[in-house]
Motif scaffolding. Structure first.
Motif, PDB file in Angstrom:
ATOM      1  N   PHE A  27      24.759  57.392  72.129  1.00  8.42           N
ATOM      2  CA  PHE A  27      24.513  56.529  73.286  1.00  8.42           C
ATOM      3  C   PHE A  27      23.628  55.353  72.890  1.00  8.42           C
ATOM      4  CE2 PHE A  27      21.997  55.096  76.874  1.00  8.42           C
ATOM      5  CZ  PHE A  27      22.943  54.929  77.868  1.00  8.42           C
ATOM      6  N   ILE A  28      22.571  55.625  72.160  1.00 10.71           N
ATOM      7  CA  ILE A  28      21.638  54.572  71.752  1.00 10.71           C
ATOM      8  C   ILE A  28      22.373  53.475  70.992  1.00 10.71           C
ATOM      9  CG2 ILE A  28      19.674  54.064  70.255  1.00 10.71           C
ATOM     10  CD1 ILE A  28      18.628  56.919  70.991  1.00 10.71           C
ATOM     11  N   ASN A  29      23.206  53.867  70.029  1.00 12.67           N
ATOM     12  CA  ASN A  29      23.889  52.881  69.192  1.00 12.67           C
ATOM     13  C   ASN A  29      24.956  52.117  69.961  1.00 12.67           C
ATOM     14  OD1 ASN A  29      22.351  53.624  66.950  1.00 12.67           O
ATOM     15  ND2 ASN A  29      23.807  55.204  66.321  1.00 12.67           N
ATOM     16  N   ALA A  30      25.637  52.803  70.876  1.00 21.69           N
ATOM     17  CA  ALA A  30      26.762  52.170  71.576  1.00 21.69           C
ATOM     18  C   ALA A  30      26.338  51.335  72.771  1.00 21.69           C
ATOM     19  CB  ALA A  30      27.759  53.250  72.015  1.00 21.69           C
ATOM     20  N   HIS A  31      25.205  51.680  73.401  1.00 21.09           N
ATOM     21  CA  HIS A  31      24.925  51.098  74.719  1.00 21.09           C
ATOM     22  C   HIS A  31      23.552  50.455  74.876  1.00 21.09           C
ATOM     23  CE1 HIS A  31      28.621  52.869  76.224  1.00 21.09           C
ATOM     24  NE2 HIS A  31      28.236  54.061  75.781  1.00 21.09           N
ATOM     25  N   THR A  32      22.693  50.482  73.868  1.00 16.32           N
ATOM     26  CA  THR A  32      21.331  49.981  74.063  1.00 16.32           C
ATOM     27  C   THR A  32      20.926  49.005  72.968  1.00 16.32           C
ATOM     28  OG1 THR A  32      20.145  51.682  72.769  1.00 16.32           O
ATOM     29  CG2 THR A  32      20.718  52.224  75.057  1.00 16.32           C
ATOM     30  N   THR A  33      19.832  48.328  73.214  1.00 16.62           N
ATOM     31  CA  THR A  33      19.209  47.465  72.226  1.00 16.62           C
ATOM     32  C   THR A  33      17.700  47.665  72.304  1.00 16.62           C
ATOM     33  OG1 THR A  33      19.026  45.177  71.431  1.00 16.62           O
ATOM     34  CG2 THR A  33      19.010  45.488  73.804  1.00 16.62           C
ATOM     35  N   GLY A  34      17.016  47.418  71.180  1.00 16.28           N
ATOM     36  CA  GLY A  34      15.557  47.525  71.144  1.00 16.28           C
ATOM     37  C   GLY A  34      15.032  48.896  70.798  1.00 16.28           C
ATOM     38  N   PHE A  35      15.919  49.818  70.405  1.00 16.67           N
ATOM     39  CA  PHE A  35      15.464  51.187  70.141  1.00 16.67           C
ATOM     40  C   PHE A  35      14.469  51.260  68.996  1.00 16.67           C
ATOM     41  CE2 PHE A  35      16.006  54.978  67.432  1.00 16.67           C
ATOM     42  CZ  PHE A  35      15.469  55.930  68.283  1.00 16.67           C
ATOM     43  N   ASP A  36      14.728  50.572  67.900  1.00 16.56           N
ATOM     44  CA  ASP A  36      13.866  50.688  66.719  1.00 16.56           C
ATOM     45  C   ASP A  36      12.428  50.297  67.049  1.00 16.56           C
ATOM     46  OD1 ASP A  36      16.059  51.526  65.302  1.00 16.56           O
ATOM     47  OD2 ASP A  36      16.355  49.645  64.220  1.00 16.56           O
ATOM     48  N   ALA A  37      12.270  49.201  67.797  1.00 12.06           N
ATOM     49  CA  ALA A  37      10.917  48.763  68.155  1.00 12.06           C
ATOM     50  C   ALA A  37      10.240  49.786  69.048  1.00 12.06           C
ATOM     51  CB  ALA A  37      10.979  47.406  68.848  1.00 12.06           C
ATOM     52  N   TRP A  38      10.987  50.344  69.999  1.00 16.00           N
ATOM     53  CA  TRP A  38      10.399  51.369  70.870  1.00 16.00           C
ATOM     54  C   TRP A  38      10.038  52.615  70.075  1.00 16.00           C
ATOM     55  CZ3 TRP A  38      12.458  56.272  72.189  1.00 16.00           C
ATOM     56  CH2 TRP A  38      11.729  56.968  73.155  1.00 16.00           C
ATOM     57  N   ARG A  39      10.938  53.061  69.218  1.00 18.38           N
ATOM     58  CA  ARG A  39      10.680  54.259  68.401  1.00 18.38           C
ATOM     59  C   ARG A  39       9.400  54.091  67.591  1.00 18.38           C
ATOM     60  NH1 ARG A  39      14.630  54.126  63.850  1.00 18.38           N
ATOM     61  NH2 ARG A  39      13.110  52.506  63.292  1.00 18.38           N
ATOM     62  N   ASP A  40       9.256  52.948  66.932  1.00 20.13           N
ATOM     63  CA  ASP A  40       8.061  52.723  66.108  1.00 20.13           C
ATOM     64  C   ASP A  40       6.811  52.669  66.975  1.00 20.13           C
ATOM     65  OD1 ASP A  40       9.783  52.609  63.958  1.00 20.13           O
ATOM     66  OD2 ASP A  40       9.774  50.410  63.835  1.00 20.13           O
ATOM     67  N   PHE A  51      17.355  56.370  78.340  1.00 15.51           N
ATOM     68  CA  PHE A  51      18.149  55.813  77.244  1.00 15.51           C
ATOM     69  C   PHE A  51      18.117  56.725  76.015  1.00 15.51           C
ATOM     70  CE2 PHE A  51      17.262  51.172  78.713  1.00 15.51           C
ATOM     71  CZ  PHE A  51      18.337  51.218  79.578  1.00 15.51           C
ATOM     72  N   ALA A  52      16.933  57.202  75.674  1.00 16.23           N
ATOM     73  CA  ALA A  52      16.757  57.949  74.426  1.00 16.23           C
ATOM     74  C   ALA A  52      17.619  59.197  74.378  1.00 16.23           C
ATOM     75  CB  ALA A  52      15.286  58.311  74.242  1.00 16.23           C
ATOM     76  N   GLN A  53      17.869  59.801  75.538  1.00 16.85           N
ATOM     77  CA  GLN A  53      18.671  61.022  75.568  1.00 16.85           C
ATOM     78  C   GLN A  53      20.026  60.830  76.248  1.00 16.85           C
ATOM     79  OE1 GLN A  53      15.499  63.854  77.176  1.00 16.85           O
ATOM     80  NE2 GLN A  53      16.168  64.907  75.301  1.00 16.85           N
ATOM     81  N   GLY A  54      20.418  59.576  76.448  1.00 18.08           N
ATOM     82  CA  GLY A  54      21.730  59.309  77.015  1.00 18.08           C
ATOM     83  C   GLY A  54      21.896  59.779  78.438  1.00 18.08           C
ATOM     84  N   ARG A  96      26.098  53.504  85.964  1.00 15.48           N
ATOM     85  CA  ARG A  96      26.541  54.835  86.372  1.00 15.48           C
ATOM     86  C   ARG A  96      28.041  55.017  86.177  1.00 15.48           C
ATOM     87  NH1 ARG A  96      26.527  54.849  92.362  1.00 15.48           N
ATOM     88  NH2 ARG A  96      28.545  53.861  91.952  1.00 15.48           N
ATOM     89  N   ASP A  97      28.819  53.991  86.523  1.00 16.51           N
ATOM     90  CA  ASP A  97      30.270  54.127  86.559  1.00 16.51           C
ATOM     91  C   ASP A  97      30.926  54.006  85.188  1.00 16.51           C
ATOM     92  OD1 ASP A  97      29.883  54.265  89.302  1.00 16.51           O
ATOM     93  OD2 ASP A  97      30.390  52.160  89.633  1.00 16.51           O
ATOM     94  N   SER A  98      30.391  53.145  84.337  1.00 17.47           N
ATOM     95  CA  SER A  98      31.081  52.869  83.069  1.00 17.47           C
ATOM     96  C   SER A  98      30.142  52.659  81.887  1.00 17.47           C
ATOM     97  CB  SER A  98      31.963  51.630  83.233  1.00 17.47           C
ATOM     98  OG  SER A  98      31.171  50.506  83.624  1.00 17.47           O
ATOM     99  N   ARG A  99      28.854  52.955  82.076  1.00 14.80           N
ATOM    100  CA  ARG A  99      27.867  52.740  81.024  1.00 14.80           C
ATOM    101  C   ARG A  99      27.893  51.299  80.520  1.00 14.80           C
ATOM    102  NH1 ARG A  99      27.338  58.231  77.221  1.00 14.80           N
ATOM    103  NH2 ARG A  99      25.927  59.302  78.676  1.00 14.80           N
ATOM    104  N   THR A 100      28.064  50.382  81.440  1.00 13.04           N
ATOM    105  CA  THR A 100      27.969  48.964  81.127  1.00 13.04           C
ATOM    106  C   THR A 100      26.741  48.393  81.823  1.00 13.04           C
ATOM    107  OG1 THR A 100      29.466  48.458  82.972  1.00 13.04           O
ATOM    108  CG2 THR A 100      30.441  48.669  80.773  1.00 13.04           C
ATOM    109  N   ARG A 135      23.458  45.123  77.222  1.00 12.14           N
ATOM    110  CA  ARG A 135      23.186  46.518  76.873  1.00 12.14           C
ATOM    111  C   ARG A 135      21.972  47.000  77.662  1.00 12.14           C
ATOM    112  NH1 ARG A 135      24.410  48.670  71.500  1.00 12.14           N
ATOM    113  NH2 ARG A 135      26.326  47.699  70.744  1.00 12.14           N
ATOM    114  N   GLY A 136      21.789  48.324  77.680  1.00 10.70           N
ATOM    115  CA  GLY A 136      20.540  48.852  78.199  1.00 10.70           C
ATOM    116  C   GLY A 136      19.404  48.452  77.273  1.00 10.70           C
ATOM    117  N   GLU A 137      18.306  47.969  77.856  1.00  7.61           N
ATOM    118  CA  GLU A 137      17.247  47.373  77.049  1.00  7.61           C
ATOM    119  C   GLU A 137      16.002  48.254  77.002  1.00  7.61           C
ATOM    120  OE1 GLU A 137      16.505  43.285  77.850  1.00  7.61           O
ATOM    121  OE2 GLU A 137      18.617  42.720  77.614  1.00  7.61           O
TER     122      GLU A 137
END
Length: 791
Positions: free
Chosen positions: A318-331, A391-394, A616-620, A627-629
């Motif tokens: 989910f993170i790779n397909a639908h979001t952006t900014g994960f690396d910065a949040w993770r760190d 986001f982190a757990q889809g 909710r309907d299409s993960r858009t 993307r989800g931010e």
């Protein structure tokens, strides 16, 4: 004006007694209380006629909270809660406030009465006016009232000198016509009650997922493996939610509750519609309770994120397909300072780890929250942190999962959908232009806080309130009251008397309207209205009772009457056609509001229809990135000086918003009064007080150099975190500085006010609104600094 506040305070304290807080929400008791109230206000025939239609597919929508209704085939005969029944009883009461009543009571006399007393005087039967320098309201004909309003509006130097406020009670039809009128007049000054409640949610979700609404349906709550309830008290504020939680528990869900107070509705629920609820032990709801310190939620959610990252309990697909900014949040969350976390939350690392285990073990989590998260300086960042966890757990766009802000007022979400917003999106304004042929104003208007500032500073001179009790719902009571009194004209569209009729402009009008319980008949015949609940479900509402007075008009009729008188044929808008037949309004809605195509057909279906929701309907995600931010926010914690507490304002179980039904907050053990401050035992002792002492609550906001005080509150020992306190609003609204607001959303920080306590006999009363100022040589200005924050 006579100061009767001291008398009211003394009566409140004299009648007040304290009992042991309840450990369960008892449905059977709720039924008995609600029926007693209903019968007392309405009598047996009206009680049956209304309550059996409440929240039914062919009935009317509850005017209190916005909790969603089950599918029509799964609704109970009694599909209402205690506070819903109280709300119906208040509106459908047989008591009347006639012109004779207003002739017998001056405005000064009424202003000295309590909110509860005012509400018990019944339905207003005629349009009323206070003329310049008048001491009483007197009856006025509708056409004259509309003409006076039009004259005042048309003499303004600019349309932006007018404020058009809306409470959450207005229907979709009324809200659409209202915003159309304001924009045709030439302003986006459309503040609403959401500005003071869930505005932080709207901003956070809009930026994170592209839409400021819940991403769940009621079925998702039933099917969740884990439900997180943060900063919310379902037992008092959304009691029908308890039935949904009970069903989820039976389906195997676990519940994580995060709240400063261990509320009865978070612990156990005895459902009166089940044998287990009537004669059995009820249903234990919460699996893990975290008694978080006020303003500690941002730190908690980042700590939970850190533990999820540490254990790699993440949905990488989910993170790779639908979001952006994960690396910065993770760190960012990896580097969380646990000393700051534990100090800010008041929780141990072990407690937080237990909560992380619940999240890690869940494949479908619903996150619920309400005012406990939205009314802080860092509220937008906090809600974005909740979104980060989802986001982190889809947990968006799949069954049994999602984000669920619990709206506190029926149709406050629908009003926003219909365009009640001071910051409308350009595509909505473009659609209005295409539909009606005029170019709406494009500059953002004033929200609630900025509207108060504008009236205070003489930049706005006209105020129109579509429902609600603006004077008592808003912060900084003395400032707000003076702002309203500065206006040349205030107009309130209301069903019953409230403080906003008494704290008013030079000319003031009360325009009495139909309620949800009443039949609405226009020239083309019976009409129905529509509303939207917290899960984007839109459905029809039809009242069963005859109007309280033949002189009442519907909200739509009042708004279109004002619009006709003010604008005439300007822009060629046919206001009469919309008033005569609400289908004409819904045709406009279908062409203007996204997702409302086929509105007239869809809303008449049993149970209505659900508006589209791309995440909710299409993960858009209709965000800037598409993307989800993920968002990165520093832990921003309140710095509390020695000998001070963080105060949150909250409701009693016997009120809804500013409407005071009675004096029984039975789940917390408070009976007979409201002037209490809940405190931890050790804080009471450390501050030199005893349980039961009477104190004044004091705060100061350095930016305006004004001392604020709420007088005569009894200390009540209660299970709340050290350093935290709680008290009821609107009695404590004078303590909330107008300029103390959430970043980005401008929502008042009513859940994080830094206060000190002073023995009540050290103060003297001042006349006015109840915001009494401290006096005496022991009052040290420097010892009461404004709130500071640690990053």
């Amino acid at each position: 004006m006579p100061d009767n506040n001291a008398d009211n305070n003394e009566r409140d304290l004299a009648n007040l007694h304290i009992e042991k807080p309840k450990t369960h929400a008892a449905g059977a008791t709720a039924v008995a209380v609600s029926m007693k109230r209903a019968l007392g206000h309405m009598g047996p025939t009206r009680t049956a006629k209304t309550l059996l239609k409440l929240n039914q597919a062919e009935g009317f929508d509850c005017m209190s909270c916005a909790w969603p209704d089950p599918d029509p085939g799964h609704r109970h005969t009694a599909e209402f809660c205690e506070n819903g029944a109280k709300a119906v009883a208040e509106e459908a009461t047989t008591t009347r406030a006639t012109p004779t009543f207003f002739a017998e009571h001056s405005i000064d006399d009424l202003d000295g009465r309590s909110e509860h007393w005012l509400g018990q005087q019944g339905r207003i039967t005629h349009p009323m006016i206070k003329r310049p320098s008048g001491t009483h309201y007197e009856a006025i004909e509708w056409d004259e009232a509309f003409g006076l309003i039009a004259d005042e509006l048309n003499r303004l130097n600019s349309p932006d000198e007018a404020i058009f406020y809306t409470s959450g009670r207005a229907s979709n039809e009324a809200a659409f016509v209202y915003q159309l009128f304001a924009r045709a007049f030439g302003t986006n000054n459309l503040p609403d009650c959401s500005n003071m409640r869930h505005e932080s949610t709207s901003i956070a979700l809009q930026e994170s997922i592209g839409i400021g609404k819940a991403s769940v349906t009621l079925d998702d709550v039933y099917d969740a493996e884990l439900i997180v309830i943060a900063g919310q008290n379902p037992g008092t504020n959304h009691p029908r939610m308890l039935t949904a939680l009970e069903k989820a528990k039976k389906n195997g869900a676990k519940i994580l509750s995060i709240n400063p107070l261990r509320e009865a509705g978070l612990v156990n629920f005895k459902n009166p519609q089940t044998p287990r609820g009537v004669v059995g032990p009820g249903t234990d709801l919460t699996d893990l309770f975290l008694p978080i310190a006020l303003n500690g939620d941002l730190a908690l959610f980042q700590a939970l994120g850190s533990l999820l990252v540490e254990s790699d309990a993440l949905d990488h697909d989910f993170i790779n397909a639908h979001t952006t900014g994960f690396d910065a949040w993770r760190d960012h969350v990896r580097a969380v300072d646990w000393d700051v976390v534990t100090a800010t939350t008041g929780l141990s690392r072990e407690q937080i780890a237990d909560a992380a285990t619940l999240l890690r073990n869940s494949k479908a989590t619903v996150f619920c929250w309400a005012m406990g998260l939205t009314q802080h300086r860092n509220a937008v960042a906090t809600i974005k942190e909740v979104t980060n966890l989802a986001f982190a757990q889809g947990n968006i766009g799949k069954p049994g999962a999602g984000l669920f802000p619990i709206r506190g007022h029926s149709n406050v979400q629908g009003d926003r959908t219909m365009g009640i917003w001071e910051r409308p999106p350009q595509h909505f304004l473009d659609s209005l232009q295409q539909e009606f042929g005029f170019d709406p104003p494009r500059e953002h208007g004033l929200d609630t806080v900025d509207s108060i500032r504008a009236m205070r500073d003489g930049k706005a001179h006209f105020f129109l309130g579509l429902g609600g009790n603006f004077a008592q719902a808003t912060p900084d009571s003395d400032v707000t009251f003076q702002a309203l009194r500065n206006a040349r004209m205030t107009v309130q569209i209301s069903t019953k008397i409230n403080r906003s009729h008494l704290v008013c402009g030079d000319t003031a009008l009360i325009l009495p309207t139909l309620g949800r319980t009443e039949k609405d008949v226009q020239t083309t015949g019976p009409q129905y209205i529509s509303v939207e609940d917290s899960t984007c479900s839109v459905h029809a509402s039809r009242g069963p009772l005859p109007p309280a007075s033949p002189h009442l008009k519907s909200e739509v009729a009042i708004i279109t009457g004002i619009a006709e008188a003010t604008l005439g044929s300007r822009h060629g808008i046919d206001w009469a056609a919309m008033r005569d037949d609400y289908r004409n309004i819904r045709k406009h809605i279908a062409r203007v509001v996204p997702g409302c195509e086929g509105y007239e057909v869809n809303v008449r279906k049993p149970g209505g229809f659900i508006l589209p929701h791309p995440p909710r309907d299409s993960r858009t995600f209709e965000t800037d990135s598409g993307r989800g931010e993920f968002a990165v926010s520093p832990i921003d914690a309140l710095q509390v000086p020695p000998n001070h507490l963080i105060l949150q304002t909250l409701r009693s179980h016997d009120q809804f918003n500013t409407t005071i039904y009675g004096f029984s907050d039975r789940y917390r053990g408070i009976e007979g009064g409201r002037r209490v401050i809940f405190m931890h035992r050790e804080d009471i002792s450390a501050l030199g007080h005893r349980n039961g002492d009477i104190v004044d609550i004091v705060t100061r906001w350095d930016d305006d150099d004004q001392d604020r005080c709420a007088r005569a509150f009894r200390i009540v020992e209660y299970a709340t975190p050290r350093g935290c306190a709680a008290a009821y609003y609107p009695e404590t609204n004078p303590l909330v500085p107008l300029d103390s607001t959430a970043l980005k959303s401008n929502c008042p920080t009513s859940k994080s006010i830094i206060v000190s306590l002073v023995p009540s006999d050290e103060h003297t009363m001042s006349s006015g609104t109840g915001n009494q100022q401290p006096t005496g040589s022991d009052w040290n200005h420097k010892s009461h600094p404004q709130p500071r924050h640690l990053s």
